[in-house]
Write a protein that holds these residues in place. Sequence first.
Motif, mmCIF file in Angstrom:
data_model
loop_
_atom_site.group_PDB
_atom_site.id
_atom_site.type_symbol
_atom_site.label_atom_id
_atom_site.label_comp_id
_atom_site.label_asym_id
_atom_site.label_seq_id
_atom_site.Cartn_x
_atom_site.Cartn_y
_atom_site.Cartn_z
ATOM 1 N N ASP A 231 45.272 -18.548 -21.080
ATOM 2 C CA ASP A 231 45.704 -18.556 -22.471
ATOM 3 C C ASP A 231 46.768 -17.499 -22.755
ATOM 4 O O ASP A 231 47.410 -17.536 -23.805
ATOM 5 C CB ASP A 231 44.510 -18.364 -23.410
ATOM 6 C CG ASP A 231 43.804 -17.035 -23.197
ATOM 7 O OD1 ASP A 231 43.789 -16.539 -22.053
ATOM 8 O OD2 ASP A 231 43.270 -16.488 -24.172
ATOM 9 N N TYR B 206 40.088 -28.532 -30.687
ATOM 10 C CA TYR B 206 38.663 -28.468 -30.393
ATOM 11 C C TYR B 206 38.096 -29.884 -30.380
ATOM 12 O O TYR B 206 38.397 -30.691 -31.270
ATOM 13 C CB TYR B 206 37.922 -27.662 -31.460
ATOM 14 C CG TYR B 206 38.437 -26.261 -31.683
ATOM 15 C CD1 TYR B 206 38.490 -25.344 -30.629
ATOM 16 C CD2 TYR B 206 38.860 -25.848 -32.947
ATOM 17 C CE1 TYR B 206 38.953 -24.055 -30.846
ATOM 18 C CE2 TYR B 206 39.312 -24.559 -33.165
ATOM 19 C CZ TYR B 206 39.363 -23.665 -32.110
ATOM 20 O OH TYR B 206 39.823 -22.391 -32.320
ATOM 21 N N PRO C 266 30.449 -17.175 -32.325
ATOM 22 C CA PRO C 266 31.715 -17.836 -32.639
ATOM 23 C C PRO C 266 31.677 -19.316 -32.289
ATOM 24 O O PRO C 266 31.033 -19.717 -31.318
ATOM 25 C CB PRO C 266 32.723 -17.089 -31.753
ATOM 26 C CG PRO C 266 31.910 -16.642 -30.576
ATOM 27 C CD PRO C 266 30.529 -16.356 -31.105
ATOM 28 N N GLY D 284 36.947 -21.226 -33.893
ATOM 29 C CA GLY D 284 37.760 -20.421 -34.782
ATOM 30 C C GLY D 284 37.032 -19.853 -35.979
ATOM 31 O O GLY D 284 37.657 -19.273 -36.869
ATOM 32 N N ALA D 285 35.736 -19.999 -36.039
ATOM 33 C CA ALA D 285 34.936 -19.473 -37.146
ATOM 34 C C ALA D 285 33.671 -18.852 -36.558
ATOM 35 O O ALA D 285 33.543 -18.693 -35.340
ATOM 36 C CB ALA D 285 34.596 -20.579 -38.139
ATOM 37 N N GLU D 286 32.743 -18.483 -37.443
ATOM 38 C CA GLU D 286 31.474 -17.919 -37.007
ATOM 39 C C GLU D 286 30.311 -18.696 -37.616
ATOM 40 O O GLU D 286 30.441 -19.266 -38.701
ATOM 41 C CB GLU D 286 31.358 -16.445 -37.403
ATOM 42 C CG GLU D 286 32.258 -15.519 -36.602
ATOM 43 C CD GLU D 286 32.047 -14.063 -36.961
ATOM 44 O OE1 GLU D 286 32.169 -13.212 -36.054
ATOM 45 O OE2 GLU D 286 31.774 -13.777 -38.146
ATOM 46 N N ASP E 35 32.741 -14.811 -21.430
ATOM 47 C CA ASP E 35 33.894 -15.124 -22.278
ATOM 48 C C ASP E 35 35.110 -15.279 -21.375
ATOM 49 O O ASP E 35 35.530 -14.308 -20.725
ATOM 50 C CB ASP E 35 34.137 -14.013 -23.299
ATOM 51 C CG ASP E 35 33.038 -13.935 -24.330
ATOM 52 O OD1 ASP E 35 32.270 -12.959 -24.294
ATOM 53 O OD2 ASP E 35 32.953 -14.843 -25.167
ATOM 54 N N THR F 228 35.536 -21.195 -28.698
ATOM 55 C CA THR F 228 35.419 -20.089 -29.643
ATOM 56 C C THR F 228 36.707 -19.854 -30.418
ATOM 57 O O THR F 228 36.677 -19.564 -31.607
ATOM 58 C CB THR F 228 35.018 -18.794 -28.917
ATOM 59 O OG1 THR F 228 35.971 -18.520 -27.873
ATOM 60 C CG2 THR F 228 33.633 -18.953 -28.293
ATOM 61 N N SER F 229 37.851 -19.974 -29.748
ATOM 62 C CA SER F 229 39.166 -19.834 -30.371
ATOM 63 C C SER F 229 40.143 -20.617 -29.505
ATOM 64 O O SER F 229 39.784 -21.034 -28.396
ATOM 65 C CB SER F 229 39.563 -18.352 -30.482
ATOM 66 O OG SER F 229 39.609 -17.750 -29.209
ATOM 67 N N PRO F 230 41.376 -20.846 -29.970
ATOM 68 C CA PRO F 230 42.312 -21.635 -29.152
ATOM 69 C C PRO F 230 42.464 -21.070 -27.742
ATOM 70 O O PRO F 230 42.834 -19.918 -27.560
ATOM 71 C CB PRO F 230 43.619 -21.545 -29.943
ATOM 72 C CG PRO F 230 43.181 -21.366 -31.360
ATOM 73 C CD PRO F 230 41.951 -20.492 -31.279
ATOM 74 N N ARG G 42 40.095 -20.387 -25.605
ATOM 75 C CA ARG G 42 39.000 -19.539 -25.138
ATOM 76 C C ARG G 42 37.670 -20.269 -25.306
ATOM 77 O O ARG G 42 37.485 -21.057 -26.240
ATOM 78 C CB ARG G 42 38.932 -18.224 -25.926
ATOM 79 C CG ARG G 42 40.189 -17.401 -25.911
ATOM 80 C CD ARG G 42 40.463 -16.787 -24.557
ATOM 81 N NE ARG G 42 39.419 -15.868 -24.106
ATOM 82 C CZ ARG G 42 39.575 -15.063 -23.048
ATOM 83 N NH1 ARG G 42 40.703 -15.070 -22.350
ATOM 84 N NH2 ARG G 42 38.593 -14.251 -22.678
#
Length: 377
Positions: free
Chosen positions: A27, A36, A58, A61-63, A172, A262-264, A266
């Motif tokens: 990334d 996603y 996570p 992109g949020a929790e 992670d 969890t995020s773009p 990742r």
Amino acid sequence: MRPHLKPLVKQLLSSREVGMPAAAPADALHAPSRPYPNGWFCLAFSDEVRSGSITTRPLAGAEVVLYRTSKGVLRAVRPQCPHLGAHLGVGGTVEGENIVCPFHRFEFDPSGTCVRTGYDKTPPKASLTQYPVCEANGSVYVWWHALGLPPQWEVPAFPMDDRQPFSHDTYDIAGHPQDVIENAFDWGHLPALHGLKDLDIGGMPVTGEPVSTVTATAYGTMMRGFRQSYTLTVIGLASIAARTELPAGAGNLYVMLHATPTSPGRIQLRFGTKLELTGIPGLPENIARLTALPAARLFSTLLQRLASLDTGADLLMWHHQEHVEQPKLAKGDGPIGRYRQWAQQFYTEPTGGLAAKRASRSESERTAQAEVSSSEE
């Protein structure tokens, strides 16, 4: 696993990160191109969310805040209190059946409704935003959909012994869930990366079905010296569940692999092992039954360490892998092209060039021929 990879894998297992001085995470070099996927994603193993506990994880992109009430009711909610936006996972508590905001002690019942304030006044008409949550196979899943649609399928449950938790680890890393789940259909990497021998494997994704099955037998798995037969259940673009029946009906070995975005670019990779024994061979029947559970827990811990070394080689690949939309498939690869077409059902819109660009007749024929050749081997 190939010997030259062992030092890198050991570094991964000790630091919870993959690192190579000469190579950056995927990334860091390539902008994530895929969204996603929709579906059920594991945010924790069951033993990580105990009654009265609050856990923040996570997701896309949020929790998400996970908690269990004193009666064991499992809930997943948006972290922000609807009153003034305090984070429920930072100082919040579970008191009885209610989750309590740390800022003004607003309480919310299992339905998400505000039932009490810290002022002994009539509570406002306010509710928590809840996410669909389910528990299966020793794992806690939360449903995520790009359009906010409700669950469209269920997570299959296996007949596991709930008294025994998984031995597990979380990493992670850079990556995308689709590439992780592709492992179930990337048959070529099994002998090349893991050293499996005399491999006999089969199973195809079924169009429109969210769950697929692969069966295999091979030498060189965790049970060294034995030809091991196992079944892989592929659950959306989120999980691979492996079950192996032990010889002489001694029990089952379960391995869970969860990939959660969890995020773009990742993911959190959750990996767990559980051995379930029906008895200990060679012991009297009554003693064998009594010792089966504690022995299984001990062996599960040992097997998790052993399996992590092998799975660590995959993590190393995913962390630095660049997704190739139009792979040049070869004989022995397995049904990768068919898997990628199957994976499209988990996206709100088609991804990349796979669906947007129709392959030429010659490309389609080469892909189909490669898959047929792979499945015949």
